[in-house]
Design a protein around this motif. Structure first.
Motif, short mmCIF file in Angstrom:
data_model
loop_
_atom_site.label_atom_id
_atom_site.label_comp_id
_atom_site.label_asym_id
_atom_site.label_seq_id
_atom_site.Cartn_x
_atom_site.Cartn_y
_atom_site.Cartn_z
N SER A 228 -6.19 10.69 -11.22
CA SER A 228 -4.86 10.81 -11.81
C SER A 228 -4.80 10.07 -13.15
O SER A 228 -5.01 8.85 -13.20
CB SER A 228 -3.81 10.22 -10.87
N GLU A 229 -4.52 10.80 -14.23
CA GLU A 229 -4.45 10.17 -15.55
C GLU A 229 -3.41 9.07 -15.59
O GLU A 229 -3.64 8.00 -16.18
CB GLU A 229 -4.15 11.22 -16.62
N THR A 230 -2.28 9.29 -14.96
CA THR A 230 -1.21 8.29 -14.96
C THR A 230 -1.64 7.03 -14.24
O THR A 230 -1.43 5.91 -14.74
CB THR A 230 0.07 8.86 -14.32
N LEU A 231 -2.26 7.18 -13.08
CA LEU A 231 -2.70 6.01 -12.33
C LEU A 231 -3.84 5.28 -13.04
O LEU A 231 -3.89 4.05 -13.03
CB LEU A 231 -3.14 6.41 -10.92
N VAL B 59 -2.80 2.07 -4.22
CA VAL B 59 -2.25 3.43 -4.21
C VAL B 59 -3.32 4.37 -3.69
O VAL B 59 -4.45 4.38 -4.19
CB VAL B 59 -1.81 3.88 -5.61
N SER B 60 -2.97 5.13 -2.67
CA SER B 60 -3.90 6.14 -2.17
C SER B 60 -3.25 7.51 -2.25
O SER B 60 -2.04 7.66 -2.11
CB SER B 60 -4.32 5.82 -0.73
N SER B 61 -4.11 8.48 -2.53
CA SER B 61 -3.72 9.89 -2.51
C SER B 61 -5.01 10.69 -2.50
O SER B 61 -6.10 10.12 -2.59
CB SER B 61 -2.85 10.25 -3.72
N ARG B 62 -4.90 11.99 -2.40
CA ARG B 62 -6.11 12.81 -2.35
C ARG B 62 -7.02 12.56 -3.55
O ARG B 62 -8.24 12.56 -3.43
CB ARG B 62 -5.76 14.29 -2.29
N ASN B 63 -6.42 12.40 -4.71
CA ASN B 63 -7.20 12.24 -5.95
C ASN B 63 -6.68 11.08 -6.79
O ASN B 63 -6.51 11.22 -8.00
CB ASN B 63 -7.18 13.53 -6.76
N ALA B 64 -6.45 9.95 -6.19
CA ALA B 64 -5.89 8.81 -6.91
C ALA B 64 -6.76 8.40 -8.09
O ALA B 64 -6.25 8.07 -9.16
CB ALA B 64 -5.69 7.63 -5.96
N TRP C 277 0.87 -1.17 0.00
CA TRP C 277 0.00 0.00 0.00
C TRP C 277 0.91 1.22 0.00
O TRP C 277 1.70 1.42 0.91
CB TRP C 277 -0.89 -0.01 1.22
N ILE C 278 0.76 2.05 -1.02
CA ILE C 278 1.57 3.26 -1.16
C ILE C 278 0.66 4.45 -0.89
O ILE C 278 -0.31 4.68 -1.60
CB ILE C 278 2.19 3.36 -2.57
N ILE C 279 0.98 5.19 0.15
CA ILE C 279 0.23 6.40 0.49
C ILE C 279 0.95 7.58 -0.16
O ILE C 279 2.15 7.75 0.01
CB ILE C 279 0.14 6.58 2.02
N GLY C 280 0.22 8.37 -0.92
CA GLY C 280 0.84 9.47 -1.65
C GLY C 280 1.49 8.98 -2.92
O GLY C 280 2.59 9.39 -3.26
N GLY C 281 0.81 8.10 -3.63
CA GLY C 281 1.41 7.45 -4.80
C GLY C 281 1.02 8.01 -6.14
O GLY C 281 1.22 7.35 -7.16
N SER C 282 0.46 9.21 -6.18
CA SER C 282 0.03 9.74 -7.48
C SER C 282 1.13 10.51 -8.21
O SER C 282 0.96 10.87 -9.37
CB SER C 282 -1.20 10.64 -7.31
N SER C 283 2.26 10.73 -7.54
CA SER C 283 3.37 11.44 -8.20
C SER C 283 4.68 11.13 -7.48
O SER C 283 4.69 10.49 -6.43
CB SER C 283 3.12 12.96 -8.18
N GLY C 284 5.75 11.58 -8.08
CA GLY C 284 7.07 11.48 -7.45
C GLY C 284 7.51 10.06 -7.14
O GLY C 284 7.28 9.13 -7.90
N ILE C 285 8.16 9.92 -5.99
CA ILE C 285 8.71 8.63 -5.56
C ILE C 285 7.61 7.58 -5.43
O ILE C 285 7.78 6.43 -5.82
CB ILE C 285 9.49 8.78 -4.24
#
Length: 64
Positions: A39-42, A31-36, A6-14
């Motif tokens: 995210s077009e990439t996700l 993958v969790s983030s505010r707007n996972a 589980w990756i928290i803050g996984g929509s960009s960067g590391i």
């Protein structure tokens, strides 16, 4: 047996790069983030890995 991460803050960067690496190595990834889910990439990664990638909108700064 599949390994799950589980990756928290996984929509960009590391976090995003770790997500890609884990998917390449057959991990089950959440993958969790505010707007996972926005995210077009996700979304593209989820289309390519529908059984391995779960997206979850989560804002850890929200105290509600």
């Amino acid at each position: 047996m599949s390994v799950k991460v589980w990756i928290i803050g996984g929509s960009s960067g590391i976090g995003l790069e770790l997500c890609k690496l884990y998917l390449q190595n057959d991990y089950q990834v959440i993958v969790s983030s505010r707007n996972a889910t926005q995210s077009e990439t996700l979304i593209e990664l989820q289309i390519l890995n529908p059984e391995k990638l779960t997206l979850l909108d989560l804002d850890v700064s929200d105290t509600k």
